[in-house]
Design a protein around this motif. Structure first.
Motif, PDB file in Angstrom:
ATOM      1  N   LEU A  65       0.643  -0.943   0.315  1.00 33.35           N
ATOM      2  CA  LEU A  65       0.162  -0.377  -0.222  1.00 33.35           C
ATOM      3  C   LEU A  65       1.256   1.395   0.207  1.00 33.35           C
ATOM      4  O   LEU A  65       0.621   2.528  -0.370  1.00 33.35           O
ATOM      5  N   HIS A  66       2.089   1.102   0.407  1.00 32.93           N
ATOM      6  CA  HIS A  66       2.936   2.350   0.833  1.00 32.93           C
ATOM      7  C   HIS A  66       4.304   2.463  -0.303  1.00 32.93           C
ATOM      8  O   HIS A  66       4.601   3.062  -0.960  1.00 32.93           O
ATOM      9  N   ARG A  67       3.893   1.542  -1.561  1.00 33.94           N
ATOM     10  CA  ARG A  67       4.663   1.473  -2.638  1.00 33.94           C
ATOM     11  C   ARG A  67       4.764   1.019  -3.473  1.00 33.94           C
ATOM     12  O   ARG A  67       4.055   0.199  -4.289  1.00 33.94           O
ATOM     13  N   PRO A  68       3.693   1.932  -4.492  1.00 36.24           N
ATOM     14  CA  PRO A  68       2.714   1.853  -5.596  1.00 36.24           C
ATOM     15  C   PRO A  68       4.206   1.417  -6.241  1.00 36.24           C
ATOM     16  O   PRO A  68       3.715   0.380  -7.692  1.00 36.24           O
ATOM     17  N   ARG A  69       5.157   1.675  -6.671  1.00 33.25           N
ATOM     18  CA  ARG A  69       5.949   1.721  -8.030  1.00 33.25           C
ATOM     19  C   ARG A  69       6.749  -0.121  -8.015  1.00 33.25           C
ATOM     20  O   ARG A  69       6.682  -0.605  -8.230  1.00 33.25           O
ATOM     21  N   PHE A  70       6.562  -0.636  -6.446  1.00 27.56           N
ATOM     22  CA  PHE A  70       7.440  -1.977  -6.242  1.00 27.56           C
ATOM     23  C   PHE A  70       5.121  -3.103  -6.882  1.00 27.56           C
ATOM     24  O   PHE A  70       5.623  -3.856  -7.534  1.00 27.56           O
ATOM     25  N   MET A  71       4.217  -2.026  -5.676  1.00 28.54           N
ATOM     26  CA  MET A  71       3.183  -3.012  -6.678  1.00 28.54           C
ATOM     27  C   MET A  71       3.028  -3.053  -7.797  1.00 28.54           C
ATOM     28  O   MET A  71       2.614  -4.260  -8.950  1.00 28.54           O
ATOM     29  N   LEU A  72       3.280  -2.411  -8.604  1.00 22.23           N
ATOM     30  CA  LEU A  72       3.732  -2.114 -10.550  1.00 22.23           C
ATOM     31  C   LEU A  72       4.846  -3.099 -10.796  1.00 22.23           C
ATOM     32  O   LEU A  72       3.840  -3.978 -11.841  1.00 22.23           O
ATOM     33  N   SER A  73       5.511  -3.680 -10.199  1.00 24.44           N
ATOM     34  CA  SER A  73       6.692  -4.708 -10.724  1.00 24.44           C
ATOM     35  C   SER A  73       6.077  -5.858 -10.339  1.00 24.44           C
ATOM     36  O   SER A  73       6.155  -6.483 -10.843  1.00 24.44           O
ATOM     37  N   LEU A  74       4.588  -6.140  -9.034  1.00 30.61           N
ATOM     38  CA  LEU A  74       4.821  -6.887  -8.066  1.00 30.61           C
ATOM     39  C   LEU A  74       3.621  -7.305  -9.570  1.00 30.61           C
ATOM     40  O   LEU A  74       2.776  -8.754 -10.602  1.00 30.61           O
ATOM     41  N   LEU A  75       2.862  -6.814 -10.221  1.00 36.09           N
ATOM     42  CA  LEU A  75       1.739  -6.569 -11.304  1.00 36.09           C
ATOM     43  C   LEU A  75       2.157  -7.273 -12.224  1.00 36.09           C
ATOM     44  O   LEU A  75       1.870  -8.297 -13.066  1.00 36.09           O
ATOM     45  N   GLN A  76       3.550  -6.562 -12.763  1.00 34.09           N
ATOM     46  CA  GLN A  76       4.218  -7.584 -13.846  1.00 34.09           C
ATOM     47  C   GLN A  76       4.597  -8.683 -13.398  1.00 34.09           C
ATOM     48  O   GLN A  76       4.245  -9.579 -15.006  1.00 34.09           O
ATOM     49  N   VAL A  77       5.295  -9.067 -12.918  1.00 36.84           N
ATOM     50  CA  VAL A  77       5.604 -10.186 -12.745  1.00 36.84           C
ATOM     51  C   VAL A  77       4.518 -11.194 -12.776  1.00 36.84           C
ATOM     52  O   VAL A  77       5.105 -12.306 -12.918  1.00 36.84           O
ATOM     53  N   LEU A  78       3.730 -10.913 -11.354  1.00 38.59           N
ATOM     54  CA  LEU A  78       2.338 -11.304 -12.134  1.00 38.59           C
ATOM     55  C   LEU A  78       1.992 -11.924 -13.030  1.00 38.59           C
ATOM     56  O   LEU A  78       1.249 -12.883 -13.637  1.00 38.59           O
ATOM     57  N   SER A  79       1.599 -10.691 -14.018  1.00 38.65           N
ATOM     58  CA  SER A  79       1.115 -10.780 -15.905  1.00 38.65           C
ATOM     59  C   SER A  79       2.170 -11.844 -16.572  1.00 38.65           C
ATOM     60  O   SER A  79       1.473 -12.284 -17.561  1.00 38.65           O
ATOM     61  N   GLU A  80       3.038 -12.498 -16.273  1.00 39.13           N
ATOM     62  CA  GLU A  80       4.427 -12.918 -17.439  1.00 39.13           C
ATOM     63  C   GLU A  80       4.210 -14.043 -17.000  1.00 39.13           C
ATOM     64  O   GLU A  80       4.128 -15.116 -17.632  1.00 39.13           O
ATOM     65  N   ARG A  81       4.314 -13.788 -15.768  1.00 40.31           N
ATOM     66  CA  ARG A  81       3.806 -15.564 -15.022  1.00 40.31           C
ATOM     67  C   ARG A  81       2.768 -16.266 -15.751  1.00 40.31           C
ATOM     68  O   ARG A  81       2.563 -17.411 -15.877  1.00 40.31           O
TER      69      ARG A  81
END
Length: 121
Positions: A65-81
């Motif tokens: 919730l406090h690190r939107p850039r990390f959340m975007l990176s996480l979404l990218q990893v999940l999207s690739e998976r």
């Protein structure tokens, strides 16, 4: 995953192992109330020396919730998976046996190198 590679697998009722993924540095896995990484009923086996970061689910939620850039990176990893699993499903459903085996071997060969430095992991 901070370092290394792990194999995620499930066991059948007969005790046979099914490798569902090979994860390396930068990958995220586990289960939380708000996000599922699809890891329920999975086992983890280190394929090489690995460092894994463990975080309490509430603390991880707060971290996201406090690190939107990390959340975007996480979404990218999940999207690739998800994309990789979709491609695998398509090849398994539509390909002939030769193509299915070739695709599976190529995917595993890219993700997992068991004979690095002359030894079997």
């Amino acid at each position: 995953m901070k370092k290394g590679k792990v194999r995620l697998y499930q066991l059948s009722a007969e005790g046979k192992q099914f490798t569902s993924d090979i994860l390396s540095e930068g990958n995220v896995f586990g289960e939380m109330a708000m996000i599922s990484f699809g890891m329920r009923n999975h086992y983890i086996e280190a394929a090489e020396d690995s460092h894994i970061c463990l975080m309490d689910p509430k603390r991880f939620e707060n971290f996201l919730l406090h690190r939107p850039r990390f959340m975007l990176s996480l979404l990218q990893v999940l999207s690739e998976r998800l994309n990789g699993m979709s491609q695998l499903t398509q090849h398994l459903a539509l390909g002939n046996l030769h193509d299915k085996i070739l695709h599976a071997l190529m995917r595993l060969g890219k993700d997992f190198r068991p004979y690095e430095r002359g030894r079997i992991h």
